[in-house]
Design an enzyme around this catalytic site. Structure first.
Site, PDB file in Angstrom:
ATOM      1  N   CYS A 182      -7.118  -0.962   3.239  1.00  0.00           N
ATOM      2  CA  CYS A 182      -7.721  -1.997   2.407  1.00  0.00           C
ATOM      3  C   CYS A 182      -6.889  -3.268   2.592  1.00  0.00           C
ATOM      4  CB  CYS A 182      -7.712  -1.534   0.957  1.00  0.00           C
ATOM      5  SG  CYS A 182      -8.679  -2.533  -0.167  1.00  0.00           S
ATOM      6  N   CYS A 236      27.804 -13.698   5.770  1.00  0.00           N
ATOM      7  CA  CYS A 236      26.477 -14.149   5.351  1.00  0.00           C
ATOM      8  C   CYS A 236      25.460 -13.897   6.457  1.00  0.00           C
ATOM      9  CB  CYS A 236      26.518 -15.634   5.001  1.00  0.00           C
ATOM     10  SG  CYS A 236      24.904 -16.334   4.598  1.00  0.00           S
TER      11      CYS A 236
END
Length: 346
Positions: free
Chosen positions: A149, A188
């Site tokens: 769907c 990071c």
């Protein structure tokens, strides 16, 4: 798109549409402006806000409003974000649910994951992770007994034989060559991911979390520093163009492997240096490079751990440096070419 919603929608589509418009899920999908351009680096036009709501923030378009619901043309439905082929038109069927329905997908194109509601199964583009919709089984609509769907906003349609369709399958063929995977952590993840995107032979670099004990963590969870997870990057590459050893060499050049539980101003276990190996061959390569760096005088503290579950970071973290111009701080240092004190390596 639950069974209850599906049942109501078949009996009273108009009433259901009115009810759907008041569901807060769509209203809650407020967007940061840079998220609408999350497909930077993919060969598709920038996403509209409505497309970004669905693909990036997992909203759902209202039923009976999608432009492909009643499309019966021959061709291929491709991901609106990355342009990879998702569904063949011959696998599309009428289900009466209000969204385009397919009983099969292009092999390897769609990934299934548990939905956040704990009941349904979400479907994502296997290449870029964009939200497509949900999949249901056992309904008996077709012989395959499966219903994908899908939101029309998650897709674009390429007519059969068109240049767009040919380009989509050419991209899929190129990605199929990307069989190599490396998982590393070096501070990071914005900068680490950005640096790997610039390495020839790398197909994709995805920011995420791994190495901890908390399942399915989010950024706020990892930022607390108590989940055991590191900000990490999963690199996929074409082994015919770049080797795992070359990928790891670049990793040790773009971050400082001598800093314990930090990288520069970013401090905490989540910023540690680590290599998560997928097999013994990868482990041996990592040990070889770490040994060489120590021979050159570098006090390497990089963790070497077997790879576990890798959780992709939120959409706004992906390609962050490329999109915003911030975070591209991992510049290559030729550590294998010189000793720690600065003299040339032998």
């Amino acid at each position: 798109m639950s069974y209850l919603i599906f049942s109501i929608s078949r009996r009273a589509p108009t009433l259901f549409l009115l009810l759907w418009l008041v569901v807060p899920a769509m209203a809650a999908a407020a967007a940061a402006s840079d998220e609408a351009a999350m497909n930077t680096g993919h060969p598709m036009p920038p996403l509209s806000e409505r497309e970004a709501d669905v693909l990036l923030r997992k909203a759902t378009e209202a039923p009976y409003t999608g432009r492909y619901l009643n499309n019966h043309a021959a061709g291929t439905y491709i991901c609106r974000q990355c342009g990879m082929p998702l569904y063949h038109s011959e696998d599309k069927f009428e289900s009466g649910c209000g969204w385009p329905s397919f009983d099969d997908a292009v092999p390897g194109a769609v990934r299934r994951v548990p939905d956040a509601d704990g009941q349904r199964v979400e479907i994502l583009c296997a290449h870029c992770g964009g939200h497509l919709g949900h999949v249901f089984e056992g309904e008996g609509f077709t012989d395959k007994n499966t219903r994908h769907c899908v939101n029309s906003l998650s897709m674009s349609f390429a007519p059969a034989g068109s240049e767009e369709e040919k380009a989509a399958f050419a991209r899929a063929k190129a990605v199929a060559a990307c069989t190599g995977t490396a998982i590393v952590a070096g501070g990071c993840f914005w900068g680490v991911e950005d640096a790997f995107h610039k390495l020839p032979g790398v197909c994709e670099a995805v920011s995420g979390y791994t190495g901890g004990h908390v399942p399915a963590p989010g950024y706020e969870d990892v930022s607390r520093g108590d989940t055991g997870h590191a900000e990490a990057v999963r690199v996929t590459f074409d082994p015919s163009k770049v080797t795992y050893e070359q990928v790891l060499r670049r990793f040790f050049e773009i971050h400082d492997p001598t800093q314990l539980n930090r990288q520069g101003p970013d401090v905490g276990e989540q910023y540690r240096s680590a290599v998560f190996y997928l097999d013994e061959e990868q482990k041996a390569v990592a040990e070889k490079l770490m040994t060489r760096l120590r021979e050159l005088g570098y006090k390497v503290v990089t963790q070497l751990r077997p790879a576990g579950a890798f959780y992709e970071a939120e959409a706004y973290h992906q390609r962050f440096a490329e999109r915003t111009g911030r975070g591209a701080c991992h510049l290559a240092v030729p550590r294998f070419e010189r000793r720690a004190e600065g003299s040339p390596a032998e």
